[in-house]
Design a protein around this motif. Structure first.
Motif, PDB file in Angstrom:
ATOM      1  N   MET A   1     -42.134   1.414 -14.086  1.00 41.97           N
ATOM      2  CA  MET A   1     -42.740   2.390 -13.174  1.00 41.97           C
ATOM      3  C   MET A   1     -42.073   2.286 -11.804  1.00 41.97           C
ATOM      4  O   MET A   1     -41.610   1.231 -11.407  1.00 41.97           O
ATOM      5  CB  MET A   1     -44.250   2.154 -13.047  1.00 41.97           C
ATOM      6  N   THR A   2     -42.061   3.356 -11.059  1.00 41.55           N
ATOM      7  CA  THR A   2     -41.399   3.398  -9.770  1.00 41.55           C
ATOM      8  C   THR A   2     -42.423   3.570  -8.658  1.00 41.55           C
ATOM      9  O   THR A   2     -43.619   3.451  -8.858  1.00 41.55           O
ATOM     10  CB  THR A   2     -40.385   4.553  -9.724  1.00 41.55           C
ATOM     11  N   ARG A   3     -41.938   3.875  -7.479  1.00 38.81           N
ATOM     12  CA  ARG A   3     -42.786   4.062  -6.308  1.00 38.81           C
ATOM     13  C   ARG A   3     -43.940   5.005  -6.615  1.00 38.81           C
ATOM     14  O   ARG A   3     -43.797   5.983  -7.328  1.00 38.81           O
ATOM     15  CB  ARG A   3     -41.923   4.626  -5.166  1.00 38.81           C
ATOM     16  N   ALA A   4     -45.109   4.699  -6.073  1.00 39.25           N
ATOM     17  CA  ALA A   4     -46.326   5.496  -6.234  1.00 39.25           C
ATOM     18  C   ALA A   4     -46.807   5.547  -7.686  1.00 39.25           C
ATOM     19  O   ALA A   4     -47.610   6.375  -8.058  1.00 39.25           O
ATOM     20  CB  ALA A   4     -46.128   6.924  -5.711  1.00 39.25           C
ATOM     21  N   GLY A   5     -46.300   4.602  -8.499  1.00 46.36           N
ATOM     22  CA  GLY A   5     -46.769   4.514  -9.871  1.00 46.36           C
ATOM     23  C   GLY A   5     -46.238   5.570 -10.799  1.00 46.36           C
ATOM     24  O   GLY A   5     -46.711   5.710 -11.926  1.00 46.36           O
ATOM     25  N   LEU A   6     -45.240   6.348 -10.356  1.00 51.36           N
ATOM     26  CA  LEU A   6     -44.704   7.407 -11.202  1.00 51.36           C
ATOM     27  C   LEU A   6     -43.722   6.838 -12.223  1.00 51.36           C
ATOM     28  O   LEU A   6     -43.074   5.824 -11.991  1.00 51.36           O
ATOM     29  CB  LEU A   6     -44.021   8.479 -10.349  1.00 51.36           C
ATOM     30  N   MET A   7     -43.614   7.499 -13.337  1.00 55.56           N
ATOM     31  CA  MET A   7     -42.734   7.082 -14.415  1.00 55.56           C
ATOM     32  C   MET A   7     -41.291   7.432 -14.080  1.00 55.56           C
ATOM     33  O   MET A   7     -41.015   8.493 -13.531  1.00 55.56           O
ATOM     34  CB  MET A   7     -43.176   7.801 -15.699  1.00 55.56           C
ATOM     35  N   ASP A   8     -40.350   6.511 -14.407  1.00 55.48           N
ATOM     36  CA  ASP A   8     -38.954   6.837 -14.158  1.00 55.48           C
ATOM     37  C   ASP A   8     -38.462   7.829 -15.212  1.00 55.48           C
ATOM     38  O   ASP A   8     -39.101   8.040 -16.251  1.00 55.48           O
ATOM     39  CB  ASP A   8     -38.092   5.573 -14.129  1.00 55.48           C
ATOM     40  N   VAL A   9     -37.320   8.442 -14.940  1.00 55.29           N
ATOM     41  CA  VAL A   9     -36.832   9.531 -15.784  1.00 55.29           C
ATOM     42  C   VAL A   9     -36.551   9.060 -17.204  1.00 55.29           C
ATOM     43  O   VAL A   9     -36.897   9.741 -18.178  1.00 55.29           O
ATOM     44  CB  VAL A   9     -35.563  10.167 -15.168  1.00 55.29           C
ATOM     45  N   TYR A  10     -35.922   7.908 -17.364  1.00 51.15           N
ATOM     46  CA  TYR A  10     -35.624   7.416 -18.707  1.00 51.15           C
ATOM     47  C   TYR A  10     -36.898   7.185 -19.510  1.00 51.15           C
ATOM     48  O   TYR A  10     -36.950   7.498 -20.710  1.00 51.15           O
ATOM     49  CB  TYR A  10     -34.798   6.123 -18.630  1.00 51.15           C
ATOM     50  N   SER A  11     -37.929   6.658 -18.873  1.00 55.02           N
ATOM     51  CA  SER A  11     -39.199   6.446 -19.571  1.00 55.02           C
ATOM     52  C   SER A  11     -39.832   7.774 -19.956  1.00 55.02           C
ATOM     53  O   SER A  11     -40.407   7.916 -21.038  1.00 55.02           O
ATOM     54  CB  SER A  11     -40.167   5.647 -18.684  1.00 55.02           C
ATOM     55  N   ALA A  12     -39.721   8.762 -19.072  1.00 53.22           N
ATOM     56  CA  ALA A  12     -40.285  10.080 -19.368  1.00 53.22           C
ATOM     57  C   ALA A  12     -39.583  10.707 -20.564  1.00 53.22           C
ATOM     58  O   ALA A  12     -40.224  11.271 -21.461  1.00 53.22           O
ATOM     59  CB  ALA A  12     -40.166  10.993 -18.146  1.00 53.22           C
ATOM     60  N   VAL A  13     -38.256  10.591 -20.614  1.00 48.64           N
ATOM     61  CA  VAL A  13     -37.496  11.146 -21.737  1.00 48.64           C
ATOM     62  C   VAL A  13     -37.838  10.398 -23.025  1.00 48.64           C
ATOM     63  O   VAL A  13     -38.048  11.003 -24.080  1.00 48.64           O
ATOM     64  CB  VAL A  13     -35.980  11.072 -21.462  1.00 48.64           C
ATOM     65  N   ARG A  14     -37.915   9.076 -22.938  1.00 45.21           N
ATOM     66  CA  ARG A  14     -38.178   8.263 -24.131  1.00 45.21           C
ATOM     67  C   ARG A  14     -39.571   8.502 -24.698  1.00 45.21           C
ATOM     68  O   ARG A  14     -39.776   8.494 -25.912  1.00 45.21           O
ATOM     69  CB  ARG A  14     -38.003   6.778 -23.794  1.00 45.21           C
ATOM     70  N   THR A  15     -40.547   8.731 -23.838  1.00 44.25           N
ATOM     71  CA  THR A  15     -41.933   8.868 -24.299  1.00 44.25           C
ATOM     72  C   THR A  15     -42.363  10.319 -24.506  1.00 44.25           C
ATOM     73  O   THR A  15     -43.473  10.565 -24.977  1.00 44.25           O
ATOM     74  CB  THR A  15     -42.913   8.203 -23.310  1.00 44.25           C
ATOM     75  N   ARG A  16     -41.491  11.265 -24.149  1.00 44.50           N
ATOM     76  CA  ARG A  16     -41.837  12.655 -24.407  1.00 44.50           C
ATOM     77  C   ARG A  16     -41.758  12.920 -25.898  1.00 44.50           C
ATOM     78  O   ARG A  16     -40.730  12.739 -26.533  1.00 44.50           O
ATOM     79  CB  ARG A  16     -40.888  13.607 -23.669  1.00 44.50           C
TER      80      ARG A  16
END
Length: 226
Positions: A1-16
């Motif tokens: 997770m990155t700043r402000a608890g948001l998901m990083d791009v790679y995690s978003a792509v992997r979990t979509r």
């Protein structure tokens, strides 16, 4: 997770994933507004931004679900697509990839290839948005050339990844184009626009394990020329 608890791009792509079972937990309006506000930054040829998005929930979405589910249950095969979604003849490797999708969706639920009734039952779940209480419908002007369809895909992928950053899931459903007249009766889009697809949005049901669909290896789709 990155700043402000948001998901990083790679995690978003992997979990979509295309989620086909949602809870009835409402999607916060403010989350949708953040996503759709940010998604306008998606690339668009000549900055045309050709897509028109309609977000349905509550009574309008319930009315649409009931109308299309009723038509399908009565044996109404729909309005006919306004555009082709597959070539006239599908050959390998595309045929194999589509077969892998069918195996994942139907096979994982014990429905055999020849089980017409079983497949129809699972297909009908589309008309309830898989339980999601929010759905997005995307339109495009009919006279837009093929490259502008790419703009729609880029925009929708941006939306889906931003939804993951908000802890939400989605399922893109171009199947809604089969009943575009019923969708138009609820949305009332301008007559010069055609329905591209729907997108169910919500919180994934944690009790449901989505099948992982086999994807083509890099060697099949990418060529490096050094």
């Amino acid at each position: 997770m990155t700043r402000a608890g948001l998901m990083d791009v790679y995690s978003a792509v992997r979990t979509r994933q295309s989620i086909r079972r949602f809870t009835d937990r409402p999607v916060p309006r403010e989350a949708l507004e953040r996503v759709l506000t940010a998604a306008v930054q998606a690339p668009s040829g000549s900055n045309l931004q050709p897509g028109s998005v309609y977000v349905l929930s509550g009574e309008p979405l319930a009315r649409l679900k009931k109308a299309v589910a009723g038509r399908a249950a009565a044996g109404d095969s729909g309005d006919g697509r306004e555009f082709a979604n597959l070539p006239p003849e599908l050959c390998p490797p595309y045929l194999d990839r589509m077969a892998a999708l069918g195996e994942g969706i139907y096979g994982s639920r014990g429905v055999a290839r020849g089980d017409v009734a079983g497949r129809a039952r699972i297909r009908a779940e589309n008309w309830n948005c898989f339980g999601a209480g929010t759905a997005l419908f995307c339109y495009l002007d009919r006279d837009m050339p093929a490259p502008r369809w790419a703009d729609i895909g880029i925009h929708l992928q941006t939306v889906m990844l931003l939804l993951r950053a908000e802890g939400l899931h989605s399922c893109a459903q171009e199947i809604w184009a089969e009943y575009h007249r019923s969708v138009a009766e609820v949305i009332a889009p301008p007559p010069h626009r055609t329905l591209v697809c729907g997108l169910s949005i919500g919180f994934a049901d944690p009790a449901w394990a989505p099948p992982r669909i086999r994807r083509a290896p890099l060697s099949e789709t990418v060529t490096f020329l050094d």
